[in-house]
Design a protein around this motif. Structure first.
Motif, PDB file in Angstrom:
ATOM      1  N   ASN A   1       1.913  25.907  22.132  1.00  0.00           N
ATOM      2  CA  ASN A   1       1.079  26.132  23.303  1.00  0.00           C
ATOM      3  C   ASN A   1       1.839  26.999  24.291  1.00  0.00           C
ATOM      4  O   ASN A   1       2.973  26.677  24.657  1.00  0.00           O
ATOM      5  CB  ASN A   1       0.695  24.801  23.947  1.00  0.00           C
ATOM      6  CG  ASN A   1      -0.248  23.987  23.084  1.00  0.00           C
ATOM      7  OD1 ASN A   1      -1.116  24.553  22.424  1.00  0.00           O
ATOM      8  ND2 ASN A   1      -0.089  22.677  23.081  1.00  0.00           N
ATOM      9  N   VAL A   2       1.245  28.117  24.689  1.00  0.00           N
ATOM     10  CA  VAL A   2       1.916  29.042  25.592  1.00  0.00           C
ATOM     11  C   VAL A   2       1.641  28.623  27.028  1.00  0.00           C
ATOM     12  O   VAL A   2       0.496  28.613  27.486  1.00  0.00           O
ATOM     13  CB  VAL A   2       1.448  30.483  25.353  1.00  0.00           C
ATOM     14  CG1 VAL A   2       2.082  31.436  26.366  1.00  0.00           C
ATOM     15  CG2 VAL A   2       1.804  30.913  23.928  1.00  0.00           C
ATOM     16  N   GLY A   3       2.705  28.251  27.736  1.00  0.00           N
ATOM     17  CA  GLY A   3       2.571  27.736  29.085  1.00  0.00           C
ATOM     18  C   GLY A   3       2.385  28.827  30.117  1.00  0.00           C
ATOM     19  O   GLY A   3       2.222  30.006  29.814  1.00  0.00           O
ATOM     20  N   SER A   4       2.422  28.433  31.373  1.00  0.00           N
ATOM     21  CA  SER A   4       2.161  29.332  32.484  1.00  0.00           C
ATOM     22  C   SER A   4       3.230  30.395  32.631  1.00  0.00           C
ATOM     23  O   SER A   4       4.427  30.114  32.514  1.00  0.00           O
ATOM     24  CB  SER A   4       2.090  28.522  33.785  1.00  0.00           C
ATOM     25  OG  SER A   4       2.074  29.368  34.906  1.00  0.00           O
ATOM     26  N   ALA A   5       2.784  31.615  32.936  1.00  0.00           N
ATOM     27  CA  ALA A   5       3.726  32.691  33.233  1.00  0.00           C
ATOM     28  C   ALA A   5       4.461  32.421  34.531  1.00  0.00           C
ATOM     29  O   ALA A   5       5.490  33.043  34.820  1.00  0.00           O
ATOM     30  CB  ALA A   5       2.992  34.024  33.329  1.00  0.00           C
ATOM     31  N   LEU A   6       3.955  31.482  35.327  1.00  0.00           N
ATOM     32  CA  LEU A   6       4.603  31.122  36.587  1.00  0.00           C
ATOM     33  C   LEU A   6       5.694  30.077  36.385  1.00  0.00           C
ATOM     34  O   LEU A   6       6.379  29.712  37.324  1.00  0.00           O
ATOM     35  CB  LEU A   6       3.556  30.580  37.567  1.00  0.00           C
ATOM     36  CG  LEU A   6       2.389  31.520  37.878  1.00  0.00           C
ATOM     37  CD1 LEU A   6       1.359  30.812  38.750  1.00  0.00           C
ATOM     38  CD2 LEU A   6       2.889  32.778  38.558  1.00  0.00           C
ATOM     39  N   GLY A   7       5.847  29.589  35.161  1.00  0.00           N
ATOM     40  CA  GLY A   7       6.841  28.564  34.886  1.00  0.00           C
ATOM     41  C   GLY A   7       6.192  27.194  34.778  1.00  0.00           C
ATOM     42  O   GLY A   7       4.994  27.029  35.016  1.00  0.00           O
ATOM     43  N   PRO A   8       6.971  26.163  34.403  1.00  0.00           N
ATOM     44  CA  PRO A   8       6.400  24.839  34.162  1.00  0.00           C
ATOM     45  C   PRO A   8       5.974  24.084  35.410  1.00  0.00           C
ATOM     46  O   PRO A   8       5.150  23.180  35.333  1.00  0.00           O
ATOM     47  CB  PRO A   8       7.542  24.094  33.444  1.00  0.00           C
ATOM     48  CG  PRO A   8       8.776  24.799  33.885  1.00  0.00           C
ATOM     49  CD  PRO A   8       8.392  26.236  34.050  1.00  0.00           C
ATOM     50  N   ALA A   9       6.517  24.419  36.590  1.00  0.00           N
ATOM     51  CA  ALA A   9       6.153  23.704  37.806  1.00  0.00           C
ATOM     52  C   ALA A   9       4.841  24.245  38.363  1.00  0.00           C
ATOM     53  O   ALA A   9       4.556  25.431  38.275  1.00  0.00           O
ATOM     54  CB  ALA A   9       7.256  23.841  38.854  1.00  0.00           C
ATOM     55  N   VAL A  10       4.023  23.370  38.925  1.00  0.00           N
ATOM     56  CA  VAL A  10       2.779  23.784  39.565  1.00  0.00           C
ATOM     57  C   VAL A  10       3.054  24.014  41.043  1.00  0.00           C
ATOM     58  O   VAL A  10       3.543  23.132  41.739  1.00  0.00           O
ATOM     59  CB  VAL A  10       1.677  22.720  39.375  1.00  0.00           C
ATOM     60  CG1 VAL A  10       0.421  23.112  40.136  1.00  0.00           C
ATOM     61  CG2 VAL A  10       1.362  22.548  37.895  1.00  0.00           C
ATOM     62  N   GLY A  11       2.741  25.216  41.510  1.00  0.00           N
ATOM     63  CA  GLY A  11       2.950  25.551  42.908  1.00  0.00           C
ATOM     64  C   GLY A  11       1.656  26.008  43.538  1.00  0.00           C
ATOM     65  O   GLY A  11       0.562  25.642  43.099  1.00  0.00           O
ATOM     66  N   SER A  12       1.740  26.841  44.547  1.00  0.00           N
ATOM     67  CA  SER A  12       0.537  27.318  45.225  1.00  0.00           C
ATOM     68  C   SER A  12      -0.042  28.520  44.484  1.00  0.00           C
ATOM     69  O   SER A  12       0.641  29.195  43.722  1.00  0.00           O
ATOM     70  CB  SER A  12       0.869  27.706  46.670  1.00  0.00           C
ATOM     71  OG  SER A  12       1.809  28.768  46.690  1.00  0.00           O
ATOM     72  N   GLY A  13      -1.328  28.777  44.743  1.00  0.00           N
ATOM     73  CA  GLY A  13      -1.979  29.939  44.152  1.00  0.00           C
ATOM     74  C   GLY A  13      -2.532  29.677  42.762  1.00  0.00           C
ATOM     75  O   GLY A  13      -2.056  28.804  42.042  1.00  0.00           O
ATOM     76  N   ALA A  14      -3.559  30.455  42.407  1.00  0.00           N
ATOM     77  CA  ALA A  14      -4.156  30.426  41.069  1.00  0.00           C
ATOM     78  C   ALA A  14      -4.396  29.003  40.573  1.00  0.00           C
ATOM     79  O   ALA A  14      -3.880  28.595  39.542  1.00  0.00           O
ATOM     80  CB  ALA A  14      -3.269  31.177  40.083  1.00  0.00           C
ATOM     81  N   PRO A  15      -5.201  28.210  41.279  1.00  0.00           N
ATOM     82  CA  PRO A  15      -5.331  26.794  40.923  1.00  0.00           C
ATOM     83  C   PRO A  15      -5.882  26.545  39.528  1.00  0.00           C
ATOM     84  O   PRO A  15      -5.390  25.665  38.814  1.00  0.00           O
ATOM     85  CB  PRO A  15      -6.267  26.239  42.004  1.00  0.00           C
ATOM     86  CG  PRO A  15      -7.012  27.427  42.516  1.00  0.00           C
ATOM     87  CD  PRO A  15      -6.035  28.560  42.441  1.00  0.00           C
TER      88      PRO A  15
END
Length: 219
Positions: A138-152
């Motif tokens: 499974n290819v995860g987020s390009a923003l990294g594994p932590a959920v932050g602000s933006g692109a909910p």
């Protein structure tokens, strides 16, 4: 070092999102190692890497998923690797928060990034589990594994995808399924692809239910 397979002769892989930078690189890497690779895109006018079989697949449509998996079975009678690289909803200026992001865009992100891989697993697991050391990447987020602000929609659905990795391990790890999530440094698609390709080549006894930011680099 974790054992991987250098040659994948005779093995069969399905890679979704083969027009994304990550999906395209993974499909090409698997084909270069002599796997039979089905590169899935939403349009037959899309280019896929040389040596891959091009298949039409919108992961939000269960009929498409069922048709592609049935077609792979009819042609090869096996599936060794599933790479979920199709995605939707990366950060887009003007759609940064749950207040401003259009609900249609939220729906599509959830449908593509987490529901799609779940429906693919529903249809592909009966084939995968017939093989030794079947792999789901499974290819995860390009923003990294932590959920932050933006692109909910994008971030929350990608977090859900990592949770699905954990579910697959809990449910099928005892049957030999190697399900893992690939990440990379924030915004580094090349590194994400390297990690995903490494996970797609794992040998039996490899890691299960984990997340990686590079080969042998756990989150």
């Amino acid at each position: 070092m974790t054992e991987t397979q250098d040659a994948l002769t005779g093995q069969v892989a399905l890679v979704t999102g083969a027009t994304t930078d990550v999906g395209r690189a993974v499909a090409a890497g698997l084909a270069a190692r002599e796997a039979t690779v089905y590169a899935a895109t939403e349009s037959m006018s899309d280019d896929v890497p040389e040596g891959c079989e091009h298949v039409l697949l919108d992961v939000t449509q269960e009929g498409d998923v069922e048709a592609v998996v049935d077609g792979i079975y009819a042609e090869t009678e096996r599936l060794d690797v599933l790479v979920n690289a199709a995605e939707f909803g990366r950060p887009d200026e003007g759609r940064d928060t749950v207040v401003t992001e259009d609900a249609t865009r939220l729906d599509r992100a959830l449908a593509t990034n987490v529901r799609g891989p779940m429906v693919l697993a529903k249809h592909a697991l009966p084939l995968l589990l017939q093989q030794r050391a079947p792999r789901v990447v499974n290819v995860g987020s390009a923003l990294g594994p932590a959920v932050g602000s933006g692109a909910p929609g994008y971030q929350v659905s990608k977090a859900g995808l990592e949770a699905f990795t954990a579910y697959l391990d809990a449910e099928y790890g005892s049957r030999g399924l190697l399900a893992n999530t690939a990440y990379g440094p924030e915004g580094d698609d090349e590194r994400v692809a390297e990690t995903a390709l490494w996970l797609a080549r794992l040998a039996g006894g490899g890691p299960m239910g984990e997340a990686f930011v590079g080969p042998d680099e756990r989150v």
